[in-house]
Design an enzyme around this catalytic site. Sequence first.
Site, PDB file in Angstrom:
ATOM      1  CD  GLU A 108      -2.753  -0.653   5.916  1.00 20.23           C
ATOM      2  OE1 GLU A 108      -3.771  -0.603   5.195  1.00 20.23           O
ATOM      3  OE2 GLU A 108      -1.916   0.259   5.974  1.00 20.23           O
ATOM      4  CD1 TRP A 137     -10.489  19.088  15.068  1.00 23.42           C
ATOM      5  CD2 TRP A 137      -9.040  19.172  13.374  1.00 23.42           C
ATOM      6  NE1 TRP A 137      -9.247  18.764  15.566  1.00 23.42           N
ATOM      7  CE2 TRP A 137      -8.342  18.809  14.557  1.00 23.42           C
ATOM      8  CE3 TRP A 137      -8.313  19.296  12.191  1.00 23.42           C
ATOM      9  CZ2 TRP A 137      -6.972  18.561  14.572  1.00 23.42           C
ATOM     10  CZ3 TRP A 137      -6.946  19.045  12.216  1.00 23.42           C
ATOM     11  CH2 TRP A 137      -6.295  18.689  13.388  1.00 23.42           C
ATOM     12  CE  LYS A 178      -6.537  22.257  15.467  1.00 22.86           C
ATOM     13  NZ  LYS A 178      -5.857  21.498  16.490  1.00 22.86           N
ATOM     14  CB  THR A 219      -0.968   0.007   1.205  1.00 27.77           C
ATOM     15  OG1 THR A 219      -1.690   1.227   1.224  1.00 27.77           O
ATOM     16  CG2 THR A 219      -0.253  -0.167   2.529  1.00 27.77           C
TER      17      THR A 219
HETATM   18  P1  AMP Z   1      -6.239   1.519   0.596  1.00 27.48           P
HETATM   19  O1  AMP Z   1      -5.372   0.863   1.590  1.00 27.48           O
HETATM   20  O2  AMP Z   1      -5.511   1.991  -0.615  1.00 27.48           O
HETATM   21  O3  AMP Z   1      -7.411   0.683   0.262  1.00 27.48           O
HETATM   22  O4  AMP Z   1      -6.797   2.866   1.248  1.00 27.48           O
HETATM   23  C1  AMP Z   1      -7.472   2.849   2.480  1.00 27.48           C
HETATM   24  C2  AMP Z   1      -7.968   4.222   2.781  1.00 27.48           C
HETATM   25  O5  AMP Z   1      -8.982   4.603   1.859  1.00 27.48           O
HETATM   26  C3  AMP Z   1      -8.639   4.320   4.135  1.00 27.48           C
HETATM   27  O6  AMP Z   1      -7.702   4.513   5.170  1.00 27.48           O
HETATM   28  C4  AMP Z   1      -9.564   5.502   3.962  1.00 27.48           C
HETATM   29  O7  AMP Z   1      -8.890   6.720   4.175  1.00 27.48           O
HETATM   30  C5  AMP Z   1      -9.949   5.416   2.508  1.00 27.48           C
HETATM   31  N1  AMP Z   1     -11.267   4.794   2.364  1.00 27.48           N
HETATM   32  C6  AMP Z   1     -11.569   3.528   2.078  1.00 27.48           C
HETATM   33  N2  AMP Z   1     -12.904   3.339   1.985  1.00 27.48           N
HETATM   34  C7  AMP Z   1     -13.474   4.528   2.238  1.00 27.48           C
HETATM   35  C8  AMP Z   1     -14.826   5.000   2.308  1.00 27.48           C
HETATM   36  N3  AMP Z   1     -15.862   4.224   2.079  1.00 27.48           N
HETATM   37  N4  AMP Z   1     -15.005   6.304   2.613  1.00 27.48           N
HETATM   38  C9  AMP Z   1     -13.966   7.126   2.849  1.00 27.48           C
HETATM   39  N5  AMP Z   1     -12.687   6.751   2.790  1.00 27.48           N
HETATM   40  C10 AMP Z   1     -12.434   5.464   2.494  1.00 27.48           C
END
Ligand code: AMP
Length: 535
Positions: free
Chosen positions: A326, A439, A434, A181
């Site tokens: 993860e 926030w 911020k 990732t």
């Molecule tokens: P990845 O590891 O590339 O799948 O990215 C994970 C990240 O994507 C998470 O930590 C979130 O910040 C974002 N994410 C995944 N699903 C959502 C969702 N439904 N709404 C908002 N953010 C999301």
Amino acid sequence: MMQTPLTLVSMFERAEKFFPKKSVISRTHDAIRRFTYKETGARIRALGSVLEKLNVKKGDKVGTLAWNHHRHLEAYFAIPSLGAVLHTINIRLSLDHLAYIINHAEDKVLLIDEDVLPLVEKIRDQLTTVEAFIVMTDKAVLPESTLDPLYSYERLLEDGDEQYTFTADIAENDPAGMCYTSATTGKPKGVVYTHRGIVLHAMALSMADTAALSESDVIMPVVPMFHVNAWGMPFAATWLGSTQVLPGPMSVPKVLAELIESYKVTKTAGVPTIWLGLLNEIEQNDYDMSSLEAVLCGGAAAPKGLIQAFEQKHGIPFMHAYGLTETTPLVTISRLKSYQQNLSNEEQLDIRAKQGMVVPGLEVKVVNDRGEVQPDGEDMGELLVRGPWIADEYYKDDRTQDAFRDGWFYTGDVVTVDGEGNIKIVDRTKDLIKSGGEWISSVDLENALMAHDAVYEAAVVAVPDPKWQERPIACVVLKEGAAATKEDLIQFLEPQFAKFWLPDDILFLEEIPKTSVGKFLKRALRKQVEEALEV
Ligand code: AMP
């Protein structure tokens, strides 16, 4: 009770045995092809025998650089069934990162789509562990390439043993897969998935109260098979004997709409940008989308306007879910409880636009920056997760210590939880704005903007401000042929937000820069905005 191991071998064997007539439909560079699970099983076995001949042993890593198609699916099962590790590689990463992760994972063999060969050729000299390259192509002859030794997947399979029996002694906690990732800074981080984790995740994904996957479904994962195992869909779909539609390379909205119509896809999954594109396509051209029972959307926040357009305008059920590399990835899914069915449309939409409730099998908690658990309600905090399909470290990486502590995974996502247990992602810790000590959620502003009729996409970033520390700036892409001014959009936001939340400026762009998996690339956007505004 019995301690029988949960492994991937039994998943494809079930499909082979009980659903030999059901199909995997695969769009490749050259054609759309159909394989029964009987044929798929035979090809998985042949691939297993071939990889064994190439000296792939238990614990070895085999990398894939491929789109969503039948050969990739075969690799999904053949590699882990040998006790080896399926390392799915994101083909959209920079060359530098590609070389890093192949070396860091110590991939022994690479399975590569023909159109990805040039990328691998460029980094060939930097690869220190790869012993063989296999090209996945429909063509009878091997393409010209500097990679050596280079084998043809199909030629190898012709000599493979379709009756091959997987005999590796696999424990359920052995690694089955891995995926890197992207980190905000530094090199990508590796996550290893165990057999047990993947099997339990597939079970959780299939439950009636989650994505409700079934044998009777026609499942099309649009999310790439190099991104968190296409959210586990190919594993679950094979296990259940569902028909699969694998949309292949360059699956642009037109291709997706045609596949849905032709094969009567019932469930599909992808990031919001994919669904924005599909929406655009079905609004401009006539397609029969009536087979769709669920469009699963995750990876980034699903704007309310998107959910509304799919459901209310087109009658296509939409399902918002959340997770990370993860977490294999499913953590939450947004569904109404039985007693919420009679709420008004608006109230229901408010709930369903949240990321939802934690799925059975996992635990979550929300803590503030002093580590104190936040009560449900307005208080924001970082989301922590634990459970049997949550990683407990990054592969050979010191950054493990920051993210995995006291038996919990620190997601880096800032959330609130309502009284019903629904989680709402407010922002990534690093994307919150911020302003004057308060926030502002970039995600809330983006969602509100994307609900405007003229807006195709919107992303909000912080710029430094001498007085307020940071202020929000919105970047907007308008729909084709639509018009709106900065004043129109601010006026549209005004009734919805406190005054200090309103963006200081709105920039109209041709497109929003995206990450390799189709999410807004805030880092690049921030730079672009700072240059445009000269801050
Ligand atoms: P990845 O590891 O590339 O799948 O990215 C994970 C990240 O994507 C998470 O930590 C979130 O910040 C974002 N994410 C995944 N699903 C959502 C969702 N439904 N709404 C908002 N953010 C999301």
